[in-house]
Design a protein around this motif. Structure first.
Motif, PDB file in Angstrom:
ATOM      1  N   ALA A 188       0.838  -1.203   0.000  1.00 48.93           N
ATOM      2  CA  ALA A 188       0.000   0.000   0.000  1.00 48.93           C
ATOM      3  C   ALA A 188       0.873   1.252   0.000  1.00 48.93           C
ATOM      4  CB  ALA A 188      -0.923  -0.007   1.209  1.00 48.93           C
ATOM      5  N   GLU A 189       0.483   2.228  -0.798  1.00 48.59           N
ATOM      6  CA  GLU A 189       1.290   3.432  -0.957  1.00 48.59           C
ATOM      7  C   GLU A 189       0.961   4.501   0.071  1.00 48.59           C
ATOM      8  OE1 GLU A 189       0.718   4.690  -4.939  1.00 48.59           O
ATOM      9  OE2 GLU A 189       1.789   2.980  -5.835  1.00 48.59           O
ATOM     10  N   THR A 190      -0.214   4.442   0.676  1.00 46.32           N
ATOM     11  CA  THR A 190      -0.609   5.448   1.661  1.00 46.32           C
ATOM     12  C   THR A 190      -1.020   4.756   2.958  1.00 46.32           C
ATOM     13  OG1 THR A 190      -2.924   5.436   0.894  1.00 46.32           O
ATOM     14  CG2 THR A 190      -1.407   7.005  -0.146  1.00 46.32           C
ATOM     15  N   LEU A 191      -1.055   5.536   4.020  1.00 44.50           N
ATOM     16  CA  LEU A 191      -1.415   4.985   5.322  1.00 44.50           C
ATOM     17  C   LEU A 191      -2.881   4.557   5.354  1.00 44.50           C
ATOM     18  CD1 LEU A 191      -0.631   4.384   8.238  1.00 44.50           C
ATOM     19  CD2 LEU A 191      -1.209   6.749   8.824  1.00 44.50           C
ATOM     20  N   SER A 192      -3.746   5.296   4.678  1.00 41.46           N
ATOM     21  CA  SER A 192      -5.167   4.935   4.673  1.00 41.46           C
ATOM     22  C   SER A 192      -5.390   3.608   3.966  1.00 41.46           C
ATOM     23  CB  SER A 192      -5.968   6.045   3.994  1.00 41.46           C
ATOM     24  OG  SER A 192      -5.527   6.237   2.654  1.00 41.46           O
ATOM     25  N   ARG A 193      -4.724   3.396   2.837  1.00 45.44           N
ATOM     26  CA  ARG A 193      -4.860   2.113   2.151  1.00 45.44           C
ATOM     27  C   ARG A 193      -4.285   0.983   2.987  1.00 45.44           C
ATOM     28  NH1 ARG A 193      -3.386   3.142  -4.256  1.00 45.44           N
ATOM     29  NH2 ARG A 193      -5.092   4.611  -4.704  1.00 45.44           N
ATOM     30  N   SER A 194      -3.168   1.243   3.632  1.00 47.65           N
ATOM     31  CA  SER A 194      -2.572   0.220   4.501  1.00 47.65           C
ATOM     32  C   SER A 194      -3.524  -0.154   5.633  1.00 47.65           C
ATOM     33  CB  SER A 194      -1.243   0.731   5.057  1.00 47.65           C
ATOM     34  OG  SER A 194      -0.683  -0.203   5.954  1.00 47.65           O
ATOM     35  N   THR A 195      -4.203   0.832   6.197  1.00 47.85           N
ATOM     36  CA  THR A 195      -5.152   0.558   7.274  1.00 47.85           C
ATOM     37  C   THR A 195      -6.343  -0.255   6.768  1.00 47.85           C
ATOM     38  OG1 THR A 195      -4.519   2.636   8.345  1.00 47.85           O
ATOM     39  CG2 THR A 195      -6.585   1.620   9.049  1.00 47.85           C
ATOM     40  N   ILE A 196      -6.823   0.078   5.582  1.00 44.42           N
ATOM     41  CA  ILE A 196      -7.955  -0.667   5.017  1.00 44.42           C
ATOM     42  C   ILE A 196      -7.577  -2.119   4.767  1.00 44.42           C
ATOM     43  CG2 ILE A 196      -9.439  -0.872   2.987  1.00 44.42           C
ATOM     44  CD1 ILE A 196      -9.386   2.185   2.790  1.00 44.42           C
ATOM     45  N   ARG A 235       9.103   1.898   5.930  1.00 41.97           N
ATOM     46  CA  ARG A 235       7.758   1.332   6.020  1.00 41.97           C
ATOM     47  C   ARG A 235       7.439   0.799   7.398  1.00 41.97           C
ATOM     48  NH1 ARG A 235       3.768   2.083   3.086  1.00 41.97           N
ATOM     49  NH2 ARG A 235       3.044  -0.066   3.274  1.00 41.97           N
ATOM     50  N   ARG A 236       8.332   0.953   8.365  1.00 52.22           N
ATOM     51  CA  ARG A 236       8.114   0.343   9.672  1.00 52.22           C
ATOM     52  C   ARG A 236       6.932   0.961  10.402  1.00 52.22           C
ATOM     53  NH1 ARG A 236      14.467  -0.100  11.659  1.00 52.22           N
ATOM     54  NH2 ARG A 236      15.044  -1.788  10.210  1.00 52.22           N
ATOM     55  N   THR A 237       6.785   2.264  10.317  1.00 47.54           N
ATOM     56  CA  THR A 237       5.681   2.928  11.016  1.00 47.54           C
ATOM     57  C   THR A 237       4.333   2.490  10.454  1.00 47.54           C
ATOM     58  OG1 THR A 237       7.105   4.842  11.427  1.00 47.54           O
ATOM     59  CG2 THR A 237       4.729   5.152  11.679  1.00 47.54           C
ATOM     60  N   GLU A 238       4.224   2.464   9.122  1.00 51.60           N
ATOM     61  CA  GLU A 238       2.964   2.046   8.498  1.00 51.60           C
ATOM     62  C   GLU A 238       2.630   0.600   8.828  1.00 51.60           C
ATOM     63  OE1 GLU A 238       5.353   3.630   7.099  1.00 51.60           O
ATOM     64  OE2 GLU A 238       4.595   5.457   6.158  1.00 51.60           O
ATOM     65  N   LEU A 239       3.639  -0.279   8.791  1.00 53.76           N
ATOM     66  CA  LEU A 239       3.378  -1.688   9.083  1.00 53.76           C
ATOM     67  C   LEU A 239       3.044  -1.902  10.553  1.00 53.76           C
ATOM     68  CD1 LEU A 239       6.052  -3.520   6.900  1.00 53.76           C
ATOM     69  CD2 LEU A 239       3.609  -3.269   6.502  1.00 53.76           C
ATOM     70  N   LEU A 240       3.655  -1.136  11.445  1.00 48.88           N
ATOM     71  CA  LEU A 240       3.307  -1.238  12.857  1.00 48.88           C
ATOM     72  C   LEU A 240       1.863  -0.794  13.085  1.00 48.88           C
ATOM     73  CD1 LEU A 240       4.204  -1.852  15.736  1.00 48.88           C
ATOM     74  CD2 LEU A 240       5.026   0.509  15.917  1.00 48.88           C
ATOM     75  N   HIS A 241       1.476   0.270  12.421  1.00 49.13           N
ATOM     76  CA  HIS A 241       0.086   0.726  12.500  1.00 49.13           C
ATOM     77  C   HIS A 241      -0.861  -0.327  11.927  1.00 49.13           C
ATOM     78  CE1 HIS A 241      -3.545   3.015  11.352  1.00 49.13           C
ATOM     79  NE2 HIS A 241      -3.237   3.787  12.383  1.00 49.13           N
TER      80      HIS A 241
END
Length: 371
Positions: A188-196, A235-241
């Motif tokens: 995922a390229e953005t945090l919102s997509r990663s969360t979804i 990408r660590r912050t996004e993956l942790l989230h």
């Protein structure tokens, strides 16, 4: 004047006007050209997956017409689950089974009011095998690192090696789909997509738990390994989230399930009876349903060699290739190893074949993308 400076000159063309080229944009802008080629490959992959999935479904339909033994392990399980659902009994709440409410509902939806579960056994087999085909198509479409050539190799292996033709091979397909969802979190390229995608991964892992309880544990391990392999410094912050979102979603759905079982149960039950009994069922099946290894030595050696080759190629991909390739290969390799371990409990030929199915899937992905 520099000798590299352009000097206008008159070129004679015999009085004819120059025609505009149809490929002007492609030649003048190579980036657009290659982008178009990539989009075309994506369309080709979608077409290959759709056409070969339809062919796979037709083969499943033809094979499901063959007579089935209702007394077999799979046949008796499907008939028992559907019969219990007809009587209003839900797996995990009113009785304990290796197969959860999702598998029970999938067997029950093939019934009609005038049809007995015994008569609908062939349709149940088709439904479960068709679900495997649809889930594997979703895996191929979600994994954009898999090319259309590799998809063709996968379908070739599936058709000629009779993979995913067992009733409960849907569990292996679900395990691979969990890895594909986890990969989409990494890609995922953005945090919102990663969360979804992380939320969707938690929902899918919960659905896997409702099919068989151990499947959710295998899926969770493969998901975590996928995220660890894809955890680059940026990408660590996004993956942790995403991991926190996954855990929260999975825990919330389990809390809702426990509350539903508690409120709708006809007898007195404790809050975590479903999970406690599920663990006891797993322990009992591993201790009492074991069968000695029945595969001949030559075939066993061949499976070991193929598995070692697949694992070595996966490690090389993780070490040398793009981080996205490494994340996907890591999740697939871990899921394949975990699923091979299930073949050491019931070690008859059918269960051994089912246990090595994800390993053969990865073997089809080992082929180069451009050949």
């Amino acid at each position: 004047m520099s000798r590299y400076q352009l000097i206008p000159s008159l070129v004679k063309n015999g009085g004819q006007k120059a025609k505009a080229s149809r490929n002007t944009n492609k030649v003048s802008n190579p980036r657009n050209y290659f982008a178009e080629m990539k989009f075309g490959s994506r369309e080709l992959k979608v077409g290959v997956v759709l056409v070969l999935t339809v062919c796979w479904l037709l083969i499943i339909l033809a094979r499901s017409q063959a007579p089935r033994n209702p007394a077999s392990f799979e046949g008796s399980s499907l008939i028992g689950l559907a019969t219990a659902m007809q009587q209003g009994a839900l797996s995990g709440r009113d009785f304990q089974s290796m197969y959860g409410p999702a598998a029970q509902v999938l067997a029950w939806i093939t019934l009609t009011s005038s049809r007995s579960p015994l008569d609908a056994l062939g349709l149940m087999v088709f439904t479960f095998c068709a679900a495997s085909a649809v889930l594997m198509a979703a895996v191929l479409l979600l994994c954009d690192r898999v090319s259309w050539q590799q998809a063709v190799v996968f379908y070739g292996f599936t058709i000629f090696l009779y993979l995913f033709y067992d009733v409960f091979d849907v569990r292996a397909a679900l395990l691979l789909l969990n890895v594909a969802f986890a990969y989409r979190v990494v890609a995922a390229e953005t945090l919102s997509r990663s969360t979804i995608w992380a939320t969707a991964t938690g929902v899918l892992c919960f659905v896997s738990q409702l099919v068989t309880f151990d499947l959710s544990m295998y899926a969770a391990i493969a998901i975590v390994c996928t995220w660890i392999a894809g955890a680059t410094p940026t990408r660590r912050t996004e993956l942790l989230h995403g991991a926190v979102t996954f855990v929260a979603t999975f825990a919330a759905l389990n809390a809702v399930l426990v509350a539903f079982f508690k409120l709708t149960s006809s007898g007195h039950t404790l809050v975590f009876d479903y999970h406690n009994y599920a663990f006891e069922m797993l322990r009992g099946s591993h201790n009492t349903l074991g069968i000695l290894w029945q595969l001949p030595v030559a075939q066993t050696v061949a499976l070991v060699v193929v598995s070692l080759y697949v694992l070595v190629m996966s490690v090389m991909t993780i070490w040398r290739a793009h981080p996205l390739d490494g994340a996907l290969s890591s999740g697939l390799a871990v899921s394949a190893v975990l699923w091979v371990m299930t073949g050491f409990v019931r070690s008859d030929i059918a269960h051994i074949t089912a246990a090595f199915t994800p390993m053969v899937v990865i073997l089809s992905f080992v082929f180069p993308r451009d050949w």
